[in-house]
Design a protein around this motif. Structure first.
Motif, mmCIF file in Angstrom:
data_model
loop_
_atom_site.group_PDB
_atom_site.id
_atom_site.type_symbol
_atom_site.label_atom_id
_atom_site.label_comp_id
_atom_site.label_asym_id
_atom_site.label_seq_id
_atom_site.Cartn_x
_atom_site.Cartn_y
_atom_site.Cartn_z
ATOM 1 N N ASN A 62 47.087 32.791 15.599
ATOM 2 C CA ASN A 62 46.901 31.403 15.197
ATOM 3 C C ASN A 62 46.680 31.274 13.696
ATOM 4 O OD1 ASN A 62 46.833 28.724 16.411
ATOM 5 N ND2 ASN A 62 44.747 28.611 15.617
ATOM 6 N N SER A 63 46.001 32.264 13.105
ATOM 7 C CA SER A 63 45.790 32.229 11.646
ATOM 8 C C SER A 63 47.129 32.331 10.921
ATOM 9 C CB SER A 63 44.849 33.354 11.198
ATOM 10 O OG SER A 63 45.464 34.624 11.331
ATOM 11 N N ARG A 64 48.051 33.174 11.439
ATOM 12 C CA ARG A 64 49.379 33.292 10.824
ATOM 13 C C ARG A 64 50.177 32.002 11.041
ATOM 14 N NH1 ARG A 64 48.235 36.187 7.235
ATOM 15 N NH2 ARG A 64 46.236 35.364 7.938
ATOM 16 N N PHE A 65 50.014 31.410 12.225
ATOM 17 C CA PHE A 65 50.724 30.180 12.557
ATOM 18 C C PHE A 65 50.283 29.040 11.642
ATOM 19 C CE2 PHE A 65 50.744 26.335 15.459
ATOM 20 C CZ PHE A 65 52.106 26.081 15.330
ATOM 21 N N LYS A 66 48.978 28.872 11.470
ATOM 22 C CA LYS A 66 48.458 27.809 10.607
ATOM 23 C C LYS A 66 48.910 28.006 9.161
ATOM 24 C CE LYS A 66 45.938 25.708 13.773
ATOM 25 N NZ LYS A 66 46.289 24.354 14.266
#
Length: 226
Positions: A62-66
């Motif tokens: 999710n951190s990479r997605f955001k």
């Protein structure tokens, strides 16, 4: 006879590599590898299949997605954006093979501008939504092909079912009784290009339903089977 001295070997793995290998091992342990239900040919401590890596995986992904969404909207240079995208795609290795497929479809839809992004939703939220939508389409398709009760099939798909519990309470027999024999006959004859006797149609319909339910719909493509 001689005794072989046991040795310990330490592997220099990153956390991401470890989680990726663990996910692949879990799929093997669950019969999801190429060998089907064959026994795993190597012995590892069974407790590793019980390790819950979900939160670690989701947080990193999710951190990479955001970050990727922010860079898409913020006008950073293409090289930086592609590097972040590559990090996000590498994190997919910790997903099951089925989840990886939908993750790729989701990214493709983002690039096409077909997704309205809600900043409050996580990557996993979108992934679950895509999987649920695909499952619904598959249930609708197989119900259309065989005339089987969509309601009863959906109810079975929402439970964790294996070969032993498939016909618990007679539910699989009940589902099979809803098959429209004429629709099923037309479907399988169109697939095979030849006339089929009723008993073969019944066997094929029951086998298709069994595999569909036990595999959670995986491997069934409504487009390829149309």
């Amino acid at each position: 006879m001689h005794n072989e001295e046991k040795q310990s070997v330490e592997l220099a793995l990153t956390q991401e590599q470890y989680l990726t290998l663990l996910q692949r091992y879990k799929e093997l342990a669950g019969g999801g590898g190429a060998g089907g239900n064959e026994a795993i040919a190597f012995d590892l401590d069974s407790h590793i299949t019980e390790i819950d890596t979900g939160k670690i995986d989701s947080d990193y992904m999710n951190s990479r997605f955001k970050k990727y969404l922010k860079e898409l909207q913020g006008g950073v240079d293409e090289h930086a954006r592609e590097a972040t995208l590559a990090e996000l795609q590498r994190s997919f290795a910790t997903l099951s093979q089925e989840e990886q497929k939908f993750a790729g479809i989701f990214l493709r839809d983002i690039h096409r501008g077909d997704v309205n992004i809600d900043p409050e939703r996580s990557f996993r939220d979108y992934l679950a939504e895509y999987q649920a939508a695909a499952s619904n389409r598959q249930v609708q398709a197989i119900s259309s092909y065989l005339g089987v009760s969509e309601e009863k099939l959906t109810a079975m798909m929402t439970h964790s079912i294996n070969e032993e519990t498939l016909n618990e309470y007679g539910r699989f027999d009940d589902l099979k009784n809803t098959i429209d024999k004429q629709k099923a006959k037309a479907y399988f004859e169109a697939m095979e290009g030849t006339s089929l006797p009723p008993f073969k149609v019944n066997i094929k319909a029951a086998n298709l339903l069994r595999e569909f339910i036990l595999n959670g719909g995986a491997g069934f493509d409504e487009q390829e089977n149309h």
